[in-house]
Design an enzyme around this catalytic site. Structure first.
Site, short mmCIF file in Angstrom:
data_model
loop_
_atom_site.label_atom_id
_atom_site.label_comp_id
_atom_site.label_asym_id
_atom_site.label_seq_id
_atom_site.Cartn_x
_atom_site.Cartn_y
_atom_site.Cartn_z
N PHE A 64 -2.00 -3.26 8.22
CA PHE A 64 -4.03 -3.17 8.62
C PHE A 64 -3.49 -5.20 8.17
O PHE A 64 -4.67 -5.66 8.67
CB PHE A 64 -4.94 -2.54 7.94
CG PHE A 64 -4.60 -1.35 8.73
CD1 PHE A 64 -5.68 -0.83 9.96
CD2 PHE A 64 -4.28 -0.13 7.97
CE1 PHE A 64 -5.18 -0.09 10.10
CE2 PHE A 64 -3.72 1.23 8.18
CZ PHE A 64 -4.39 0.57 9.41
N GLY A 65 -2.77 -5.52 7.29
CA GLY A 65 -3.63 -7.06 6.71
C GLY A 65 -2.91 -7.07 5.10
O GLY A 65 -2.50 -5.87 4.66
N ASP A 82 -2.93 8.42 7.26
CA ASP A 82 -1.38 7.78 6.99
C ASP A 82 -1.30 8.11 6.17
O ASP A 82 -0.97 7.27 4.74
CB ASP A 82 -1.96 6.03 7.33
CG ASP A 82 -0.46 5.42 8.28
OD1 ASP A 82 0.54 6.58 7.79
OD2 ASP A 82 -0.21 4.41 7.63
N LYS A 138 -8.49 -5.64 0.73
CA LYS A 138 -7.71 -6.17 1.37
C LYS A 138 -8.85 -6.85 3.20
O LYS A 138 -9.84 -6.52 3.81
CB LYS A 138 -7.82 -4.50 2.88
CG LYS A 138 -7.05 -4.19 3.99
CD LYS A 138 -7.20 -2.93 3.46
CE LYS A 138 -5.59 -2.03 2.57
NZ LYS A 138 -4.65 -1.14 3.22
N GLY A 147 0.50 -3.96 4.22
CA GLY A 147 0.55 -3.11 4.98
C GLY A 147 0.26 -3.37 6.96
O GLY A 147 0.24 -4.30 6.84
#
Ligand code: NAG
Ligand code: NAG
Length: 666
Positions: free
Chosen positions: A361-362, A473, A379, A359
């Site tokens: 963010f990583g 989000d 994550k 995603g």
């Protein structure tokens, strides 16, 4: 005498007709101890290895592999006589080998059906390659299947992730049981794990006279148990046709296993012959280590001596490998902290094969914690700045205290130089968008979609916890599905990461195009109202089965399109055509309208999350929505004199600063 002669005649006939069996296999009986010269029709990913092992699927997701006996078998359903009846007997040895340490996914079905061609009919995943969402359950299927199923599919009322079931035209089994075998000596049932990777033996026998179908399971080391696992009266004359194909259909889902058949014996006119277990092809080695021989041991000693010399170096390197950043202020968060070593081990060293998502963010990895065997999702967020780290970790930890059945549970974190690792509960079915937009996953029915919308955890974040938490989000790819296909909101609070950028003067607009409220792009201020806007886009997305910014790739904005349908007084035109009318019209209309309501261009004209829930539950009536261009990010916001609140609630929508996603003072 006449009778005697007749039966003698018959005996001779039988004897004569059996003679060719010694030389060639006739079409109603065959035995394959390995499939080297087998007459099989292979389809999909199915292959026969050079040693005779039949592999139906590999460990890639969403595969279908089938293998059917080439020739049709006569099942005489109209005039049963002594030799041609519906009775049959078969036994085979199979093995389900998941990717190392992962749970397996989907299964194998022994199948009797009218054709070997499943094009357009049989889907992967829970459909086992036999059915699709529209033909499942139809009497025209004429399919009998014995499923070896390793996933719970609530739609098909599966009982657990390790069961055997009898399916007649339908994946909802007429009978199923957890995988066990009857131990004749001990007189009790013993559990077997289908995904253990070990070969297992299954017998299926149908007796036409008693109309009884028996299914018996056992490990290969023991003979056929006296008591079957499943025993069910079924009148196959109602389901089968005269000419039927027998074989195997196998699928993988999001999770996957190698599905193998090692040997197979079938007989249409008597008990099937026993397989010769010792002659069956071996399974490929799955990283099992061979026993060390003497030469290996000697060289190991030599190697060990060298190793002792280098151990100091290795120790230092190792410390470097698992190095973390730990500061004094983190002391109090000890229980929420994972060691990097444990996460490294759980994800096999963050191997690419373990990546389950990627995603903004990583990357997200799937893992299994060695200490507890618990499945996790990790994550990995790259993060260079030290700025704000303390507040961020404080927030992460406090979000770990958020517990709700519609939120993905955050378990803890770990910190290294340049990166932050967040540990979550693992969600076996992945994200909702994969179900909405990929044809490989089964289509979600309306009941499931409505439940996912109603179960959204956003109300809890906004109003039911001790502080207001903004998500910032909300979108289908951030809603994950658990084993029962319940929706769980993930990634909450992560948007906060952007606020800790190197330049605190810049205002980052966080979120995803199509879900961004108009005021957010103007002011950069996230509020519960902007979350509600995104939730509205999400509701429309689920009801219409379309991405917020992409209606049939025309670049149209979904909200605009729905609101145009609404202006034409034909809002139901917007509903997902794949639901094929299988929705509750009132609920569909309600969801579409609330979706529009949430997308109102004026923040304060939108409902709160509590009001959204009350509207969905029918506790309050929906106000009449304006027909002018009042909705969506590009609406002319001054055009509407819409007064949205005929109902009032104690809590007012909070319009706070960007500085904190966690705000006290509700
Ligand atoms: C599985 O088989 C498919 C089709 O043959 C192939 O494309 C894929 O790369 C294979 N996956 C693995 C993990 O071997
Ligand atoms: C399902 O299969 C039937 C044939 O059995 C086919 O006509 C239909 O188009 C398929 N439906 C879907 C949704 O794939």
């Amino acid at each position: 005498m006449a009778m005697y002669l007749r039966s003698l005649h018959l005996l001779i006939l039988l004897y004569v007709s059996n003679i060719p069996l010694a030389f060639a296999q006739d079409e109603n009986q065959f035995i394959y101890n390995g499939f080297k010269q087998a007459k099989l029709h292979l389809d999909g990913t199915a292959v026969i290895h050079s040693n005779g092992l039949l592999q139906l699927t590999n460990i890639s997701s969403q595969q279908v592999g089938r293998a059917f006996y080439q020739f049709p078998i006569k099942f005489n359903t109209t005039s049963p006589t002594l030799t041609s009846s519906l009775s049959f007997s078969t036994n085979f040895v199979f093995a389900i080998v998941p990717k190392a340490q992962n749970p397996g996914g989907h299964g194998i079905a022994f199948t009797i059906g009218p054709s070997t061609d499943f094009t357009g009919r049989g889907l992967a995943n829970g459909y086992l390659g036999l059915f699709n969402s529209s033909n499942n359950g139809h009497p025209e299927n004429h399919i009998l299947a014995i499923e070896l199923d390793t996933v719970v599919n609530p739609e098909f009322r599966d009982i657990n992730i390790n069961h055997v079931g009898i399916d007649v035209n339908d994946l909802k089994s007429v009978e199923s049981a957890p995988a066990t075998y009857f131990n004749d000596k001990e007189g009790k049932n013993i559990s077997l794990e289908l995904t253990s990777g070990n070969p297992m033996h299954l017998w299926i026998d149908y007796n036409e006279a008693e109309k009884l179908l028996n299914v018996t399971l056992a490990p290969t080391r023991i003979p056929k148990p006296n008591r079957p696992l499943l025993s069910r009266h079924v009148d196959l004359s109602q389901y089968l046709l005269e000419s039927m194909y027998v074989g195997f259909s196998s699928t993988t889902g999001t999770l996957a296993s190698y599905h193998y058949i090692l040997g197979w014996s079938f007989n249409k006119s008597g008990p099937s012959q026993s397989l010769e277990i010792s002659r069956l092809p071996p399974l490929p080695r799955q990283g099992k280590r061979a026993k060390p021989g003497p030469v290996i041991i000697t060289s190991l000693i030599a190697v060990a001596l060298v190793l002792i010399n280098t151990i100091g170096v290795a120790y230092i390197l190792r410390r470097k490998k698992y190095e973390e950043i730990r500061e004094d202020w983190e002391e109090e968060y000890g229980p929420h902290r994972f060691t990097y070593k444990s996460l490294h081990k759980a994800t096999k060293g963050f191997k690419d094969t373990e990546i389950i998502g990627e995603g903004g963010f990583g990357k997200v990895y799937m893992g299994i914690l060695a200490s507890s065997n618990v499945q996790i999702a990790v994550k990995r967020v790259s993060h260079d700045s030290k700025q704000g780290m303390k507040e961020f970790v404080a927030e992460i930890v406090s979000m770990g205290r958020l517990r709700h059945r519609n939120l993905v549970q955050l378990l803890g974190y770990c910190r290294r130089r340049g990166e932050l690792l967040l540990v979550y509960d693992y969600m076996p079915n992945g994200s909702l968008d994969k179900f909405l937009y990929s044809n490989e996953n089964p289509n979600l029915n309306w009941f499931q979609r409505f439940r996912i919308i109603r179960g959204a955890g956003l109300l809890y974040l906004h109003e039911e916890w001790e502080q207001v938490v903004l998500h910032r989000d909300v979108k289908a790819s951030n809603v994950l599905l658990d084993a029962e296909l319940n929706g769980r909101l993930g990634d909450f609070g992560l948007a906060r990461l952007h606020d800790h950028g190197t330049n605190p003067q810049t205002t980052h607009v966080v979120g995803t195009v199509g879900y961004l409220a108009p005021e957010l792009t103007r002011t950069g201020m996230a509020t519960t109202c902007s979350d509600v806007f995104a939730f509205g886009a999400f509701m429309l997305e689920v009801a219409c089965g379309r991405k917020p910014t992409d209606v049939q790739a025309q670049g149209v904005i979904l909200v605009d399109w729905v609101s145009e349908c609404w202006r034409r007084d034909a809002i139901l035109d917007a509903s997902d055509p794949r639901l094929e009318g299988n929705n509750v019209v009132e609920e569909m209309e309600l969801v579409l309208k609330i979706g529009l309501f949430c997308s109102h261009a004026i923040p304060t004209a939108r409902p709160t999350m509590r009001q959204v829930m009350q509207l969905l539950d029918g506790d309050v009536d929906l106000p009449e929505l304006p027909r002018d261009n009042a909705f969506g990010a590009f609406a002319s916001s001054e055009s509407s004199d819409f007064m949205p609140f005929p109902f009032t609630l104690a809590s007012t929508p909070s319009m706070g600063s960007t500085d904190s996603i966690l705000k006290s003072g509700r």
